[in-house]
Write a protein that holds these residues in place. Sequence first.
Motif, PDB file in Angstrom:
ATOM      1  N   LYS A 182       5.765   0.182  12.138  1.00 47.71           N
ATOM      2  CA  LYS A 182       4.679   0.923  11.491  1.00 47.71           C
ATOM      3  C   LYS A 182       5.200   1.710  10.294  1.00 47.71           C
ATOM      4  CE  LYS A 182       0.959   4.211  12.493  1.00 47.71           C
ATOM      5  NZ  LYS A 182       0.313   5.052  13.549  1.00 47.71           N
ATOM      6  N   ALA A 197       5.896  -0.551   7.475  1.00 45.88           N
ATOM      7  CA  ALA A 197       4.654  -0.945   6.800  1.00 45.88           C
ATOM      8  C   ALA A 197       4.166   0.164   5.870  1.00 45.88           C
ATOM      9  CB  ALA A 197       3.585  -1.285   7.834  1.00 45.88           C
ATOM     10  N   LYS A 198       4.337   1.404   6.287  1.00 48.38           N
ATOM     11  CA  LYS A 198       3.963   2.528   5.423  1.00 48.38           C
ATOM     12  C   LYS A 198       4.863   2.578   4.189  1.00 48.38           C
ATOM     13  CE  LYS A 198       1.961   5.612   8.909  1.00 48.38           C
ATOM     14  NZ  LYS A 198       2.038   6.952   9.554  1.00 48.38           N
ATOM     15  N   GLY A 204      -3.737  -4.239  -0.131  1.00 50.31           N
ATOM     16  CA  GLY A 204      -3.316  -5.458   0.520  1.00 50.31           C
ATOM     17  C   GLY A 204      -2.201  -5.221   1.510  1.00 50.31           C
ATOM     18  N   GLN A 205      -2.215  -4.074   2.148  1.00 50.94           N
ATOM     19  CA  GLN A 205      -1.190  -3.690   3.109  1.00 50.94           C
ATOM     20  C   GLN A 205      -1.831  -3.470   4.484  1.00 50.94           C
ATOM     21  OE1 GLN A 205       2.190  -3.358   2.254  1.00 50.94           O
ATOM     22  NE2 GLN A 205       1.589  -4.175   0.247  1.00 50.94           N
ATOM     23  N   THR A 206      -0.981  -3.273   5.492  1.00 50.88           N
ATOM     24  CA  THR A 206      -1.485  -3.006   6.843  1.00 50.88           C
ATOM     25  C   THR A 206      -1.509  -1.521   7.180  1.00 50.88           C
ATOM     26  OG1 THR A 206       0.736  -3.266   7.767  1.00 50.88           O
ATOM     27  CG2 THR A 206      -0.675  -5.239   7.677  1.00 50.88           C
ATOM     28  N   GLN A 207      -0.827  -0.695   6.395  1.00 52.12           N
ATOM     29  CA  GLN A 207      -0.789   0.749   6.610  1.00 52.12           C
ATOM     30  C   GLN A 207      -1.037   1.461   5.285  1.00 52.12           C
ATOM     31  OE1 GLN A 207      -0.484   2.436   9.497  1.00 52.12           O
ATOM     32  NE2 GLN A 207      -0.320   0.553  10.704  1.00 52.12           N
ATOM     33  N   ALA A 261       3.491   0.227   1.793  1.00 57.22           N
ATOM     34  CA  ALA A 261       2.278   0.754   1.155  1.00 57.22           C
ATOM     35  C   ALA A 261       2.638   1.775   0.078  1.00 57.22           C
ATOM     36  CB  ALA A 261       1.373   1.394   2.205  1.00 57.22           C
ATOM     37  N   PRO A 275      -5.280   0.729   2.861  1.00 58.35           N
ATOM     38  CA  PRO A 275      -4.573  -0.540   3.117  1.00 58.35           C
ATOM     39  C   PRO A 275      -5.322  -1.765   2.581  1.00 58.35           C
ATOM     40  CG  PRO A 275      -4.489   0.860   5.054  1.00 58.35           C
ATOM     41  CD  PRO A 275      -5.425   1.526   4.097  1.00 58.35           C
ATOM     42  N   ARG A 276      -6.632  -1.781   2.712  1.00 59.91           N
ATOM     43  CA  ARG A 276      -7.415  -2.913   2.190  1.00 59.91           C
ATOM     44  C   ARG A 276      -7.294  -3.001   0.678  1.00 59.91           C
ATOM     45  NH1 ARG A 276     -12.081  -2.555  -0.058  1.00 59.91           N
ATOM     46  NH2 ARG A 276     -12.434  -0.467   0.809  1.00 59.91           N
TER      47      ARG A 276
END
Length: 661
Positions: free
Chosen positions: A99, A102-103, A70-73, A106, A66-67
């Motif tokens: 969630k 968010a995936k 630039g995503q949260t998942q 990603a 994620p880092r």
Amino acid sequence: MLAALIRQAQQAGLSPEPGFAPKELHWLAQLHSGKFTGVLPLREGKKGRQVARCPELSQPEMMALPRVLGQTQAAHFLADSCGVIALLPERAGQEVDAKTQAKHGAYAALLERAAQDLPQLLPVLEVLRNPAELAELRAELAQRGAKATDRLSFAVDGLDLLESELWYDWWRRFRRQVFGQPTTTGTMLDLSSGEVVTPAKTHPKLNKLGVGAMPTGASLIGYDKEAFSSYGLQAGENGAVSEENAAAYRAALEHLLAQAPVLGQMKVAVWFDHRQAEGQALIDAIENPATLTQASETFSWDDWDDTEAIQIVQTPEQQAAVAHTRAQQLLSALRRGETPPTLTAQYFALAISGASGRAMVRDWHTGSLEQLAEAVATWFEDLAITNLSGKRAKRPRFFSLLMNIQRPKPQSTSMDDYLKPIRNLQLPLWRAALDPNAPIPFSAVAKLMEAHKAQVMTGQFSEALSRDGDGEDKSRIYTRMALLKAYHNRKARRQLARGQGGFLMSSSVDPHHPSPAYHCGRLMYLLANVQDAQGSDVNAGVVQRYYGAASSTPALVLGRLTRLSQHHLAKIAREKPGLALTLERDIAAVWSALGHALPKTLSLEEQSLFALGYYQQLADSVSRRQDLAAQRKAAAAQADPHPATSPLAETTQTEQTAQGE
């Protein structure tokens, strides 16, 4: 063990490269000219299509992704769940949670990054960005019964993305750039190879284990506690294995676990350096003896070339049939005392189960194919028991042995709860199957005898044996008697090896058995049978009332039954002198073996011999009566080919005549 798994991965041609792993694919979304055109189902039964090389990220890499994006998942590349890719809800009408959304973001972000170098991926990205196209994909998946957890990938203008190699180089570069590349200069000795390597920080998880493991997988090697850093070592440095070798052992073990049988609450993965087919047939026979085909009557070792694997005969099914026949021939030859040439094939047997997020090795066993064949032959011989027809009962399956140690499972009890009291017996029984010198645990005998006595004293034992055919209840009795016999034969074999005596039991009644407890069991059956003036196969009343006490204090009970039997024998002699003579002769033979002295008490182990003596005498008596009745019937039919009586009346009359004799 790790070295053997790595060699197996190389021999089986598996893909051990880090960042790649085999996966199941359930659905293939098809795109043509940038438009979604439909989905292709890939499921065959409960399983999907196996794709040998799919992009794979370890758990630490998934946590770091994620880092990077630039995503949260995080999401997997190219192939992920229908829920993640198509936003398919778990149930119709539900909203996809934040969630999963968010995936999905990603997944698209990772695809967008790859599309910069791989333009073939752009149509997939366009479909995901187009709400109408994405909704159409989701609707067709739902209509075809897809689950949110099913794995989905894409085909673009006829090109199956996962099956193609166009993404391999990009994927390798991406992993090196984002997650770093191991240094070429090694720092530690690899535990699996002895080479100087840079150890993998974490090891990939096993997804095919099941049996107690988490759905997300279980780690065979892992170091996630603070105690593992007490010497300044971090994570995988505590047990150095290179990333390549970690991927190799995982690939081999996943391949083996996918087809490994479940024995109790563990899986058994077995492999061979060659002669895999014959060796696997022997292992399969332990789990299910019916898998072996009938052996040919004659067998020669002249055509056995142990240096080469068997050739494929037209189809895999035919090859498997050949392998099963060769395995059965191997067992038969060993039973006949023929010594095979040195069989150079080595086997490796790993018993493993899950414990939440960890994989636990329960047992590790190695040996030659010859030793394995001898072990399986001895296992079957120790379990051989004669049924009521005078023939050997069917060889019990391994899981059947485990299940029949205790009372039958109530419908209200879950299988997991039912197996808890005998869970610790699955491993020693498995070891006994692989090692002729390994004992059957006495705890199994103690548990079995508790269930056996309950079956006898409730009348279920007599009722089951009085039924025609070999039903479930009768098979349970055969299995229990077989395991008791195996326990005593394993003990006797160790005693013989140490020069301490020991007596190997046969599958049928043995008048020369040295144990008084065994002959007390025989006497119990004969005395109970005397009580029935008609000589029926099983006398439930006497057995139910006296069996428990007779098996623990035979002198007190059998002495009383012997005195009572004299009155019944005198009555039988007036009506059926032949039957009375037969009963008196059988009883006298048992008293002769006992030496006219009954033991006052019997230990639990001796009570198991009592049970065997009772059953084997019963089986012998019933089979002899059946044989005699059949002979009388055949003689009557030959003397009068056109009898006046009906077939049913003839059968009854023949049986009564046989009993009278």
